[in-house]
Scaffold this motif. Structure first.
Motif: not given
Length: 376
Positions: A119-140
């Motif tokens: 959040e607010r680092r590396f030119g990114l904005g709020d955490a709520a507006n950051i979409t995360i995609t993991f290389d491997r599916s992260v289940a519970e």
């Protein structure tokens, strides 16, 4: 002889009584019907109450984290006898359930932790507006229950060009000085919520509720301020656009209430006077725009403000003509019997008799007549 015998019996009773009293204070081992454990092994003290010195002896491997296993009473007693634990009270217990406690990390919790680290680092904005995609599916994820600390990022790397991240976390452990380490990699993209077209839209179409849906799109796809769905309804587009296109605020314009060459109603309004006549729009305009219209009766071109669909209002002030030059006091002034405003309104609806009349001022000029000479 008798006395000696009685003394011996008394001595034996005295010796036996303390042993009997001691037995009264030693509780019998009792089997438990439900067991919870936090380690990876099940000990005798987990299975029975009053295990005494045998409590720490391991007898089973624990179930997987966050799961429950079942043992029959016969199985448990057999293992206990092998460990020299006998006389266990079982009551009516038929089986023993063993549950291994765990700390559960939902995939959403991990995603939020990664977004918070960026959040607010590396030119990114709020955490709520950051979409995360993991290389491997992260289940519970399930961790040992002793991992009670928060997810703390200790190393964060992000490449804005490739949008890739590599983040290491640590979790404090109650039973171990060394924290638990976790590492996640993938992509992180800043997104915005924007109205998206559900069908192809022409330039002249008015946007309806069914024409729009709200979606999250990468911020890079929406150059400028994104348009909200509520703001877009009832508006027009500056150009035709295809379905699936995100709409920017700059793409929207107010709808044209008047279209070039459209038949319009010309309204002339001043205090105390309201007239309408037919006309034709010389240009298109939205509500509040100033447009040029042609009076079909007088063939006169007027300028007015779009006040409704197919309506152009001409204000009296905008049609005022220069005041007539002052006249000498010796002249007699004769004013037109028709008020100036009414005369102008009349000129809007009456066709001119000649081209010369069209060129005349919109407000009739003051008529001057020379006063008759006095006779000597």
């Amino acid at each position: 002889m008798i006395r000696a015998t009685l003394a011996a019996i008394s001595t034996l009773l005295a010796l036996a009584l303390p042993a009997a009293a001691a037995d009264d204070f030693i509780a019998a081992p009792t089997l438990r019907a439900s067991v919870t454990v936090t380690s990876d092994v099940v000990r005798i003290g987990d299975l029975i109450d009053n295990a005494g010195s045998a409590a720490l002896i391991p007898v089973y491997r624990s179930p997987d984290l966050g799961t429950t296993g079942t043992l029959t009473t016969g199985q448990v007693l057999s293992v206990l006898r092998a460990k020299q634990v006998i006389g266990v009270m079982t009551g009516d217990i038929k089986e023993v359930q063993v549950t291994r406690l765990a700390r559960t990390l939902a995939s959403k919790d991990i995603e939020n932790a990664v977004a918070a680290a960026l959040e607010r680092r590396f030119g990114l904005g709020d955490a709520a507006n950051i979409t995360i995609t993991f290389d491997r599916s992260v289940a519970e994820m399930r961790l040992d229950a002793s991992n009670s600390g928060a997810l703390q990022p200790v190393a964060t790397r992000y490449d804005a060009r490739s949008t890739r991240f590599d983040i290491a976390f640590e979790i404090a452990n109650d039973g171990n000085a060394a924290p638990t380490k976790l590492r996640f990699t993938g992509t992180a993209i800043e997104t915005v919520e924007v109205a998206v077209l559900t069908r192809d839209i022409d330039r002249a179409d008015l946007l309806k509720s069914s024409d729009l849906s709200l979606e999250r799109r990468p911020k890079a796809e929406v150059a400028g301020e994104p348009a909200s769905r509520d703001r877009s309804i009832g508006m027009q587009l500056r150009r035709a656009m295809r379905a699936g296109t995100p709409i920017r605020a700059a793409d929207l314009v107010k709808p044209d209430f008047v279209v070039r060459d459209q038949a319009v109603t010309i309204i002339y309004q001043v205090p105390g006077l309201y007239l309408t006549t037919r006309g034709k729009a010389n240009e298109s305009g939205a509500e509040g725009d100033t447009v040029s219209v042609l009076n079909l009766h007088s063939k006169r071109t007027l300028t007015g403000i779009v006040t409704g669909r197919g309506q152009v209002t001409v204000q009296g002030a905008s049609q005022s003509a220069p005041m007539a030059p002052a006249v000498e006091q010796t002249s007699s002034v004769k004013r037109d019997p028709v008020p100036a405003a009414a005369a102008l309104a009349q000129s809007l609806v009456q066709a001119p008799a000649s081209a010369a009349e069209i060129a005349q001022a919109q407000i009739p000029q003051v008529r001057l007549s020379q006063a008759p000479a006095k006779s000597e």
